[in-house]
Enzyme design. Structure first.
Site, PDB file in Angstrom:
ATOM      1  N   HIS A  95      34.124  -5.999 -21.672  1.00 23.80           N
ATOM      2  CA  HIS A  95      33.448  -5.459 -22.473  1.00 23.80           C
ATOM      3  C   HIS A  95      34.617  -4.751 -23.443  1.00 23.80           C
ATOM      4  CE1 HIS A  95      30.688  -2.977 -25.280  1.00 23.80           C
ATOM      5  NE2 HIS A  95      29.958  -3.831 -24.823  1.00 23.80           N
ATOM      6  N   ASP A 147      33.376  -0.326 -14.339  1.00 26.23           N
ATOM      7  CA  ASP A 147      32.489  -0.409 -15.545  1.00 26.23           C
ATOM      8  C   ASP A 147      31.070  -0.959 -14.918  1.00 26.23           C
ATOM      9  OD1 ASP A 147      30.730  -0.970 -17.536  1.00 26.23           O
ATOM     10  OD2 ASP A 147      32.157  -1.803 -18.800  1.00 26.23           O
ATOM     11  N   GLN A 166      26.360  -3.080 -16.555  1.00 22.93           N
ATOM     12  CA  GLN A 166      25.521  -4.164 -16.204  1.00 22.93           C
ATOM     13  C   GLN A 166      25.078  -4.293 -14.787  1.00 22.93           C
ATOM     14  OE1 GLN A 166      24.245  -6.000 -18.644  1.00 22.93           O
ATOM     15  NE2 GLN A 166      25.459  -4.846 -20.182  1.00 22.93           N
ATOM     16  N   LYS A 181      19.976   1.290 -20.223  1.00 18.25           N
ATOM     17  CA  LYS A 181      19.900   0.059 -19.559  1.00 18.25           C
ATOM     18  C   LYS A 181      19.035  -0.278 -18.216  1.00 18.25           C
ATOM     19  CE  LYS A 181      24.436  -1.338 -21.388  1.00 18.25           C
ATOM     20  NZ  LYS A 181      24.170  -2.125 -22.485  1.00 18.25           N
ATOM     21  N   CYS A 212      30.488  -8.121 -27.842  1.00 17.99           N
ATOM     22  CA  CYS A 212      31.465  -7.183 -27.654  1.00 17.99           C
ATOM     23  C   CYS A 212      32.312  -7.693 -26.497  1.00 17.99           C
ATOM     24  CB  CYS A 212      30.896  -5.848 -27.495  1.00 17.99           C
ATOM     25  SG  CYS A 212      29.996  -5.128 -28.821  1.00 17.99           S
TER      26      CYS A 212
END
Length: 404
Positions: free
Chosen positions: A121, A198, A201, A224, A362
């Protein structure tokens, strides 16, 4: 899973869009919120609202207790060894920028290297570009295969004694690829390199175990995970956090202030400058309770079933190509209809009540890798249904008819 009961917990799922029932497939961007989370926001401002940590009055103590209770819940959720390794941030992007600034200014030197991948991302690309430029370091990139998996052989060749940090996503937001982060961490640690993951997700879809993965930094966002916007978590290994200087100055991060120098608060407060997002932190604790109540194994199983069902249905549409067919995938499917721009597909689906994401998500370097302008992305959460996916399929057939 009682899907009818689950869906009744989310009032927005009963919304009507253009006279059609809403089918929400933009969960990789943000998830919807259950009523218990919505109620928790009202309850906080009705009964708890106060600043934390320094007030001696009842409300301040109550707010402080509620705030720190969520920190305990996060520690348990990610199995961090120490509670002071849990830092509240504004989101995943803020967590990455904190590490890029604080770690980067002190542990990335001229001539050293930072490794990212082609599937990151933008939030896990740009901060490293900036700090590498400031520090005279080089940014190296792990390529990805046609299936959307990391080229692990090249990654191992890129690793060397000059590698200061590896920054990699756990799950690709555009391809759905689940990366072998434990293997990456082990390889990096063999050459003495720190690793940031990261987890924007991954944290919403699976149990996260810091002590098993072994990462030095791990960051994710509350919004999220059925929680509020404007809040994230940065996990940092104690040994690094102790050595890193504060990211920002003022408020809770201070121990003592003199006119010629200051000293810093202990962890985790050293990295939580100013008044934090108190209400969001408290509310996030309720979101975690809700997700834990469903059960992470149940969530994973449900979302994998939806991924499998949708993948098989989409493959039956002539002229539809899926981007990202990794062996280990999360519930994200990016695709294109031959000859039809993703924006056109998204606009028609929207009028049919089906919410998907269109564009580069992104992750412009991913689109450049596959030489496409963008994709249509359907990302599923545990509250989605096979019937909603059927509506997506029928909508795509309508798109094909309109643009034939």
């Amino acid at each position: 899973m009682d899907i009818a009961k689950i869906r009744s917990d989310f009032p927005i799922l009963s919304e009507v869009v253009y006279d059609k029932p809403l089918a929400y497939f933009d969960n990789a961007a943000t998830s919807q919120k259950p009523q218990v989370v919505i109620d928790a926001i009202s309850n906080y401002y009705t009964h708890i609202n106060s600043n934390i940590h320094r007030g001696v009055h009842y409300l301040s103590q109550r707010a402080t207790d509620a705030f720190e209770e969520t920190r305990k819940k996060v520690q348990k959720h990610i199995n961090a060894e120490h509670i002071h390794e849990v830092i509240f941030t504004k989101g995943t992007t803020d967590g990455i920028n904190l590490v890029a600034s604080s770690f980067g200014q002190n542990f990335i030197g001229e001539g050293e290297e930072v490794i990212i991948s082609n599937m990151e991302h933008h939030s896990n690309i740009v901060p490293w570009q900036l700090i590498c430029a400031q520090r005279g370091a080089q940014l190296k990139v792990i390529p990805i295969t046609d299936q959307g998996e990391l080229d692990m052989d090249t990654f191992r060749k890129l690793l060397n004694k000059n590698t200061a940090l590896v920054a990699i996503n756990h799950i690709s937001n555009s391809l759905g690829t689940v990366n072998p982060v434990k293997e990456i961490v082990e390889a990096a640690h063999e050459v003495g390199t720190a690793v940031l993951i990261d987890g924007a997700q991954s944290a919403p879809h699976m149990p996260i175990d810091m002590q098993d993965i072994g990462a030095d930094f791990y960051t994710f966002s509350a919004h999220k995970m059925c929680g509020p916007t404007g809040l994230g978590v940065l996990y940092g290994r104690e040994e690094w956090l102790e050595k890193m200087p504060p990211y920002q100055g003022g408020g809770e991060m201070i121990k003592e202030v003199f006119l010629d120098h200051s000293t810093w608060a202990d962890l985790p407060y050293k990295f939580e400058a100013g008044t934090p997002n108190i209400s969001e932190v408290v509310v996030f604790g309720h979101a975690l309770d809700y997700l834990n109540g469903i059960g992470w194994d149940v969530i994973q199983e449900r979302e994998q079933a939806l991924l499998h069902y949708a993948t098989e249905k989409l493959k039956q549409i002539e002229g539809l190509k899926i981007y990202g067919e990794a062996r280990n995938k999360a519930s994200v499917i990016s695709f294109l209809l031959e000859g039809i721009h993703p924006y056109d597909t998204g606009m028609v689906l929207d009028k049919l009540g089906v919410a998907v994401r269109t564009g580069h998500h992104c992750t412009q370097p991913v689109m450049d890798r596959f030489e496409i302008p963008g994709t249509v992305r359907a990302s599923f959460a545990f509250y989605n249904t096979e019937e909603e996916i059927d509506r997506l399929i029928e909508g795509l057939k309508r798109v094909k008819t309109m643009f034939a």
